[in-house]
Design an enzyme around this catalytic site. Sequence first.
Site, PDB file in Angstrom:
ATOM      1  N   LYS A  67       0.844  -1.390   0.011  1.00  0.00           N
ATOM      2  CA  LYS A  67      -0.052   0.075   0.030  1.00  0.00           C
ATOM      3  C   LYS A  67       0.857   1.339  -0.026  1.00  0.00           C
ATOM      4  CE  LYS A  67      -2.545   1.267   3.934  1.00  0.00           C
ATOM      5  NZ  LYS A  67      -2.033   2.787   4.227  1.00  0.00           N
TER       6      LYS A  67
ATOM      7  N   GLU B 182       0.895   5.655  -0.247  1.00  0.00           N
ATOM      8  CA  GLU B 182      -0.284   6.817  -0.096  1.00  0.00           C
ATOM      9  C   GLU B 182      -0.063   7.825  -1.292  1.00  0.00           C
ATOM     10  OE1 GLU B 182       0.428   8.824   3.817  1.00  0.00           O
ATOM     11  OE2 GLU B 182      -0.048   6.881   4.878  1.00  0.00           O
TER      12      GLU B 182
ATOM     13  N   GLU C 271      -9.213   7.463   3.786  1.00  0.00           N
ATOM     14  CA  GLU C 271      -9.033   7.718   5.090  1.00  0.00           C
ATOM     15  C   GLU C 271      -9.654   9.331   5.453  1.00  0.00           C
ATOM     16  OE1 GLU C 271      -5.611   7.167   6.854  1.00  0.00           O
ATOM     17  OE2 GLU C 271      -6.213   7.927   8.586  1.00  0.00           O
TER      18      GLU C 271
HETATM   19  O1  KIV Z   1      -0.973   2.531   8.560  1.00  0.00           O
HETATM   20  C1  KIV Z   1      -1.959   2.417   8.736  1.00  0.00           C
HETATM   21  O2  KIV Z   1      -2.301   1.384   9.724  1.00  0.00           O
HETATM   22  C2  KIV Z   1      -2.938   2.436   7.733  1.00  0.00           C
HETATM   23  C3  KIV Z   1      -4.430   2.449   8.344  1.00  0.00           C
HETATM   24  C4  KIV Z   1      -4.897   3.099   9.058  1.00  0.00           C
HETATM   25  C5  KIV Z   1      -5.216   2.638   6.806  1.00  0.00           C
HETATM   26  O3  KIV Z   1      -2.787   3.270   6.777  1.00  0.00           O
END
Ligand code: KIV
Length: 293
Positions: free
Chosen positions: A139, A141, A208
């Site tokens: 993931k 950002e 988010e």
């Molecule tokens: O770092 C994390 O835990 C996240 C979630 C809150 C989506 O990105």
Amino acid sequence: MSTFTIDTSTSRATPSPVPGKRMTAPSIRARKVPEGDGFKTEPPIVMLTAYTMRMAQLLDPHCDMLLVGDSLGQVIYGLPSTIPVTMEMMCAHGAAVVRGSWHALVAVDMPFGSYEASPEQAFASASRIMKETGCAAVKLEGGEAMAPTIAFLTRRGIPVIGHVGLTPQAVNILGGYGARGRGDEEAEKIRIDARMVDDAGAFCMVLEGVVDTLASEIARSIGCPIIGIGASADCDGQVLVTEDMLGLFERTPRFVKRYDDLAARIGEAARIYAEEVRSRSFPTAEQTYRPKS
Ligand code: KIV
């Protein structure tokens, strides 16, 4: 529901009964289907964060995805934000979560500074994370600015989860962790970000801290599943930081529902233990070894 035993030589969890195949990026993506002039996802996608093997074991039977979030910076390491989180931290915790899970897709966050400079830097970091952890996705950002990087990774075999709206790694630009999308200009920027991340090939994305009307509109109009946190019940799934929803911290953000009060229960267990050690009422005969008779 599965139960687990640990093979102590490998630390590998052995679930019983053995569950089916792990969730995959295509199986998560395929959960969202066209309906009327929008999309729907049934059943909604369940995601929680996990940073350790044992927590992964406990959460795995209930979740479609486990996220090794860079929130481990604050939750595990007591750091002030996610900015100082390193690749070494993400790889160590990612590998532990993969060892503790069988069913859920495990995704690992790319830490700040490991992907923003170029698609090539992102590929080097993401491939290292996948090799060292065994996770099935990363993931990262960012919206519009990260779309070329998301396309670069997905075309090279790396499934990507996007993350738009409130992006905690950008806290120094955003100036805080407040909700996003209240003004028209900011709302339009988030719409564009979400569309570009989807077009770039992310198989799902975290949305988010976004006002619920905007989150609901994005979930209905964007093709890939939208996983909300502090967004809307209309999202295609939800994610929370597990320690938040278990009540491990006194301060709970508005968007968190506490499903337990573990901080109080741990404190009480530690208090009783300390009392019993000091009064020599622990250990008893039941917890001590005796010579063979
Ligand atoms: O770092 C994390 O835990 C996240 C979630 C809150 C989506 O990105």
